[in-house]
Design a protein around this motif. Structure first.
Motif, short mmCIF file in Angstrom:
data_model
loop_
_atom_site.label_atom_id
_atom_site.label_comp_id
_atom_site.label_asym_id
_atom_site.label_seq_id
_atom_site.Cartn_x
_atom_site.Cartn_y
_atom_site.Cartn_z
N ASP A 5 1.15 13.50 5.74
CA ASP A 5 0.38 13.91 7.35
C ASP A 5 -0.36 12.33 7.46
O ASP A 5 -0.61 11.47 6.86
CB ASP A 5 -0.93 14.72 6.26
N VAL A 6 0.20 11.49 8.72
CA VAL A 6 0.33 10.42 9.06
C VAL A 6 -0.74 10.45 10.05
O VAL A 6 -0.53 11.13 11.57
CB VAL A 6 1.19 9.73 9.46
N ARG A 7 -1.92 9.42 10.03
CA ARG A 7 -2.48 9.01 11.21
C ARG A 7 -2.33 8.01 11.94
O ARG A 7 -2.48 6.91 11.14
CB ARG A 7 -3.70 9.33 10.77
N TYR A 8 -1.75 8.30 13.19
CA TYR A 8 -1.18 6.57 13.46
C TYR A 8 -1.90 6.31 14.96
O TYR A 8 -2.60 6.69 16.28
CB TYR A 8 0.49 6.97 14.43
N GLN A 9 -1.70 4.81 15.09
CA GLN A 9 -3.12 4.31 16.42
C GLN A 9 -2.36 2.96 16.68
O GLN A 9 -2.43 2.18 15.93
CB GLN A 9 -4.40 3.87 16.23
N ALA B 125 8.02 -2.07 16.47
CA ALA B 125 9.04 -0.68 15.60
C ALA B 125 8.77 -0.54 14.91
O ALA B 125 9.37 0.25 14.60
CB ALA B 125 10.62 -1.60 16.19
N ALA B 126 8.88 -1.02 13.86
CA ALA B 126 8.90 -1.21 12.40
C ALA B 126 7.45 -0.50 11.96
O ALA B 126 8.05 1.08 11.13
CB ALA B 126 8.66 -2.42 11.67
N ALA B 127 6.62 -0.01 13.29
CA ALA B 127 5.38 0.88 12.76
C ALA B 127 5.96 2.66 12.79
O ALA B 127 6.00 3.30 12.98
CB ALA B 127 3.78 0.60 13.55
N HIS B 128 6.41 2.57 14.07
CA HIS B 128 7.70 3.49 14.66
C HIS B 128 8.10 4.43 13.75
O HIS B 128 8.18 5.38 13.52
CB HIS B 128 8.01 3.47 15.92
N ILE C 58 9.94 8.48 9.37
CA ILE C 58 10.51 8.43 8.26
C ILE C 58 8.91 9.21 7.55
O ILE C 58 9.00 9.50 6.51
CB ILE C 58 10.21 7.09 7.21
N LEU C 59 7.95 9.37 7.51
CA LEU C 59 6.68 9.28 6.34
C LEU C 59 6.59 10.36 7.66
O LEU C 59 6.46 11.85 6.39
CB LEU C 59 5.74 8.34 6.99
N THR D 123 1.14 -1.04 0.20
CA THR D 123 -0.12 -0.10 -0.08
C THR D 123 0.49 1.21 -0.15
O THR D 123 0.76 1.96 -0.59
CB THR D 123 -0.88 0.15 1.42
N LEU D 124 1.52 1.47 0.76
CA LEU D 124 3.32 2.10 0.76
C LEU D 124 3.63 2.09 -0.15
O LEU D 124 3.81 3.68 -0.87
CB LEU D 124 3.81 2.36 2.18
N GLU D 125 4.02 1.43 -1.16
CA GLU D 125 5.02 1.13 -1.74
C GLU D 125 4.42 1.92 -3.48
O GLU D 125 5.05 2.22 -4.05
CB GLU D 125 5.36 -0.31 -2.02
#
Length: 213
Positions: free
Chosen positions: A187-191, A172-175, A180-181, A125-127
């Motif tokens: 614009d990142v929303r994180y949960q 840690a991969a999510a962090h 980086i993003l 999805t990010l790629e």
């Protein structure tokens, strides 16, 4: 659920909007070793009846499963071999071309199209999604590829959701992905949730809110 062609070499399952004419499209990418049926069962629980869903199968057969698919293979601790890099490039090209063609086949513009993915599907999805003018990206228990180039300034909004007890794709991969993003200006929303490598009802509530608000 109905298989459709949609001008793609991918095997795709199409779930129409329950309310008739859809107001948006949600593309959902499965994880490593799963297939398009895996996440298709969640459609009623998203509670987004006005949206149509598309579930493509990854193009490569999984090495260890008769029914599983993969966007690319892993070597060792999620390392990418030369074969993996080649497969990733192929999947990226196929997915990008197909998604860019969706407005012609579905009648829904890209700015009303969301791309979502779980695990390796989240990485894909990010790629591909960071370079497309879509409405938003939904990354569930996913990660950012280490060699991913900086996206254009117009990168779409990103939702990152991850489990604190994830023992497949560590938190840690999510962090790191969020860091980086954010540095790139995305614009990142994180949960985070108290869960493992899974999708709990609260995740679906978060996704629904992200899409509709």
């Amino acid at each position: 659920m109905t298989p459709i062609d949609a001008n793609s070499p991918l095997d795709i399952i199409f779930v129409p909007a329950q309310t008739g004419t859809p107001i948006g499209t949600i593309v959902v990418l499965h994880g490593w070793g799963a297939n398009h049926d895996d996440l298709g069962e969640l459609v009623p629980y998203f509670k987004l009846p006005e949206y149509q869903f598309l579930f493509p199968n990854a193009p490569f057969d999984h090495e260890y499963s008769d029914t599983g698919k993969m966007w690319y293979s892993f070597t060792g601790a999620a390392q990418l071999s030369d074969r993996s890099v080649t497969q990733l490039a192929t999947s990226r090209e196929i997915l990008t071309t197909w998604i860019e063609s969706l407005p012609d086949s579905t009648g829904i513009p890209l700015d009303r199209t969301w791309i979502a993915g779980f695990s390796q599907g989240g990485a894909m999805t990010l790629e591909i999604g960071l370079d497309l003018p879509v409405a938003g990206l939904i990354v569930l228990s996913g990660y950012l590829h280490q060699n991913r180039a900086k996206p254009p300034q117009a990168a779409p909004l990103v939702l990152l959701v991850h489990g604190r007890q994830d023992d497949v794709v560590p938190i840690a991969a999510a962090h790191k992905s969020r860091q980086i993003l954010t540095q790139w200006g995305v614009d990142v929303r994180y949960q985070e949730f108290d869960m493992g490598h899974s999708i709990v009802p609260e995740v679906l509530d978060t996704v629904r809110s992200f899409v509709t608000n």
